[in-house]
Motif scaffolding. Structure first.
Motif, short mmCIF file in Angstrom:
data_model
loop_
_atom_site.label_atom_id
_atom_site.label_comp_id
_atom_site.label_asym_id
_atom_site.label_seq_id
_atom_site.Cartn_x
_atom_site.Cartn_y
_atom_site.Cartn_z
N CYS A 39 38.48 34.17 37.35
CA CYS A 39 37.94 34.71 38.60
C CYS A 39 39.04 35.42 39.39
CB CYS A 39 37.34 33.59 39.45
SG CYS A 39 35.98 32.70 38.68
N LEU A 40 40.24 34.86 39.37
CA LEU A 40 41.36 35.50 40.06
C LEU A 40 41.69 36.85 39.41
CD1 LEU A 40 43.75 32.45 40.59
CD2 LEU A 40 42.06 33.39 42.18
N ASP A 41 41.54 36.93 38.10
CA ASP A 41 41.75 38.21 37.42
C ASP A 41 40.74 39.25 37.88
OD1 ASP A 41 43.87 37.14 35.99
OD2 ASP A 41 42.63 36.62 34.25
N VAL A 42 39.48 38.83 38.00
CA VAL A 42 38.44 39.75 38.49
C VAL A 42 38.75 40.20 39.91
CG1 VAL A 42 35.99 39.93 39.12
CG2 VAL A 42 36.65 38.81 36.98
N ALA A 43 39.20 39.26 40.74
CA ALA A 43 39.54 39.60 42.13
C ALA A 43 40.65 40.65 42.18
CB ALA A 43 39.96 38.35 42.89
N ARG A 44 41.67 40.46 41.35
CA ARG A 44 42.77 41.44 41.32
C ARG A 44 42.27 42.81 40.88
NH1 ARG A 44 45.34 37.00 38.66
NH2 ARG A 44 46.81 35.91 40.03
N GLU A 45 41.43 42.83 39.86
CA GLU A 45 40.88 44.10 39.38
C GLU A 45 40.06 44.80 40.45
OE1 GLU A 45 38.68 42.92 35.99
OE2 GLU A 45 40.46 42.39 34.79
N ALA A 46 39.41 44.02 41.31
CA ALA A 46 38.60 44.58 42.38
C ALA A 46 39.43 44.96 43.60
CB ALA A 46 37.52 43.58 42.80
N GLY A 47 40.72 44.70 43.55
CA GLY A 47 41.59 45.02 44.68
C GLY A 47 41.59 43.98 45.78
N ILE A 48 41.11 42.78 45.47
CA ILE A 48 41.08 41.69 46.45
C ILE A 48 42.40 40.93 46.38
CG2 ILE A 48 39.95 39.54 47.10
CD1 ILE A 48 37.36 40.71 45.95
N THR A 49 43.09 40.84 47.48
CA THR A 49 44.41 40.22 47.51
C THR A 49 44.43 38.84 48.17
OG1 THR A 49 44.95 41.34 49.58
CG2 THR A 49 45.55 42.47 47.54
N ASP A 86 38.07 27.15 35.24
CA ASP A 86 37.32 28.41 35.28
C ASP A 86 37.82 29.35 36.37
OD1 ASP A 86 35.49 27.59 33.24
OD2 ASP A 86 34.50 26.31 34.73
N VAL A 87 38.77 28.90 37.18
CA VAL A 87 39.22 29.71 38.31
C VAL A 87 40.11 30.89 37.91
CG1 VAL A 87 40.61 29.67 40.44
CG2 VAL A 87 38.92 27.87 40.00
N PRO A 88 41.12 30.72 37.02
CA PRO A 88 42.00 31.84 36.71
C PRO A 88 41.29 33.13 36.29
CG PRO A 88 42.99 29.82 35.91
CD PRO A 88 41.61 29.46 36.39
N ALA A 147 48.03 21.83 42.76
CA ALA A 147 49.30 22.07 42.07
C ALA A 147 49.08 22.68 40.70
CB ALA A 147 50.09 20.76 41.95
N GLU A 148 48.06 22.20 40.01
CA GLU A 148 47.73 22.73 38.69
C GLU A 148 47.31 24.20 38.77
OE1 GLU A 148 43.91 22.14 35.73
OE2 GLU A 148 44.81 20.35 36.63
N LEU A 149 46.51 24.52 39.77
CA LEU A 149 46.01 25.89 39.91
C LEU A 149 47.11 26.89 40.24
CD1 LEU A 149 42.63 25.29 41.74
CD2 LEU A 149 42.94 26.58 39.62
N ILE A 150 47.95 26.54 41.17
CA ILE A 150 48.95 27.51 41.61
C ILE A 150 50.05 27.70 40.57
CG2 ILE A 150 50.62 26.04 42.83
CD1 ILE A 150 50.33 28.20 45.15
N ALA A 151 50.17 26.73 39.65
CA ALA A 151 51.17 26.87 38.58
C ALA A 151 50.62 27.58 37.36
CB ALA A 151 51.68 25.49 38.17
N SER A 152 49.29 27.83 37.34
CA SER A 152 48.67 28.40 36.14
C SER A 152 48.87 29.90 36.07
CB SER A 152 47.17 28.08 36.14
OG SER A 152 46.52 28.69 37.24
N ASN A 182 34.38 28.45 44.97
CA ASN A 182 34.09 27.02 45.03
C ASN A 182 33.80 26.51 43.62
OD1 ASN A 182 34.07 27.41 47.81
ND2 ASN A 182 31.85 27.34 47.98
N PRO A 183 34.78 25.99 42.89
CA PRO A 183 34.44 25.37 41.61
C PRO A 183 33.44 24.24 41.83
CG PRO A 183 36.82 25.59 41.86
CD PRO A 183 36.22 25.89 43.19
N ARG A 184 32.33 24.30 41.08
CA ARG A 184 31.26 23.32 41.28
C ARG A 184 30.42 23.23 40.01
NH1 ARG A 184 26.21 24.24 45.33
NH2 ARG A 184 25.22 22.19 45.12
N PRO A 185 30.21 22.04 39.48
CA PRO A 185 29.45 21.92 38.25
C PRO A 185 28.09 22.61 38.33
CG PRO A 185 30.47 19.83 38.81
CD PRO A 185 30.69 20.73 39.98
#
Length: 306
Positions: A270-280, A266-268, A301-306, A254-257
């Motif tokens: 986090c996605l890298d950490v998830a992949r490293e942890a084996g979270i798909t 700040d999300v990408p 759209a911005e997130l999924i293209a990043s 949940n991106p939240r100030p």
């Protein structure tokens, strides 16, 4: 309806919260949002569950509530999760449709089984059922359900749903509910039942995931805590004679100030950490950073293209 192929490099298990609460709470916009999210390449669409926004709650929101602001202001406006998922099911073909998460113990199993089975059939077997215990006592009081014993009530809810989905005839006898032997002609499209995912962040909750569920509805937290809690579920699955490798993890971000994941930028990482942890599987909730539904789609759209 046709969908646009998933963009190259887009995470295969990236999901998106449907516009359901706060400034995004617009039931009429759900079909447009759901169809657009599927076309963008998102793999799943999700709803949450808030029943009440008391002026003076007895419990602070565990995601950062304070005495001055006990829960996010966005919770003051919340659309029905079942209606929201039904609207999304009607205009999509391939995305999974999930709940992160219903406050399970406040629901009657017979009414819940009817609604969930209908959703699974309406979506041609795309439903993921998610339950948690919730954190707000007033929601229990308002629905006539005792706060005490809520964990046991959730366990019995799972027993009763299993009986209603698979029994022939279906019946259940327990401390909370008695379901007389009955014919249940409506069966889920997914056999023997839709996948069951459970939330929670305590050792007992993760042990329940290992014993009873098909996966864990996790929340963003430091990697060591994610791994530590997950190990509890894996150990419980082994002790129960289940295959730990078959358990899923759906990580909610949940991106939240003010949280450290302040914006979509700040999300990408986090996605890298998830992949490293084996979270798909990852669920992105944009309710705290999007101004309206159109803005949420721009951010998606911005997130999924990043």
């Amino acid at each position: 309806m046709t969908t646009t192929p998933r963009p190259a490099g887009a995470p295969a298990g990236l999901g998106l919260a449907l516009p359901q609460y706060g400034p995004l709470a617009d039931p009429a916009a759900v079909p447009r949002f759901a169809a657009a999210a599927e076309s963008l390449g998102y793999a799943s669409l999700w709803v949450g569950d808030r029943i009440l926004a008391p002026l003076a709650p007895s419990d602070l929101y565990p995601g950062g509530g304070t005495p001055e602001h006990p829960y996010p202001r966005e919770f003051e406006t919340f659309a029905d999760p079942f209606t929201t998922l039904a609207a999304a099911a009607a205009v999509t073909n391939s995305v999974r449709l999930g709940m992160s998460a219903l406050t399970g113990p406040v629901y009657s199993p017979v009414l819940l089984a009817r609604a969930l089975t209908s959703l699974d059939l309406a979506s041609a077997g795309r439903l993921d059922v998610g339950f948690g215990l919730g954190w707000l006592r007033e929601e229990y009081f308002a629905t006539g359900v005792p706060w005490r014993g809520r964990g046991r009530r959730l366990e019995e809810l799972l027993d009763a749903l299993e009986a209603l989905w698979t029994g022939d005839p279906a019946e259940h006898e327990g401390p909370q509910w008695r379901i007389a032997p009955s014919t249940v002609g409506l069966r889920p499209a997914q056999q023997p039942r839709p996948p069951l995912l459970l939330g929670g962040f305590s050792p007992p909750a993760l042990a329940r995931v290992g014993r009873r569920a098909d996966g864990w509805l996790a929340g963003w937290m430091p990697r060591q805590y994610l791994d530590g809690l997950w190990s509890v579920a894996l150990e419980a699955a082994e002790k129960a004679g289940r295959d730990p490798g078959g358990l899923r993890r759906v990580l909610r971000i949940n991106p939240r100030p003010g949280t450290g994941v302040d914006t979509v930028a700040d999300v990408p990482p986090c996605l890298d950490v998830a992949r490293e942890a084996g979270i798909t599987e990852v669920l992105l909730d944009l309710h705290y950073v999007a101004k309206d539904v159109d803005h949420a789609l721009e951010l998606a759209a911005e997130l999924i293209a990043s």
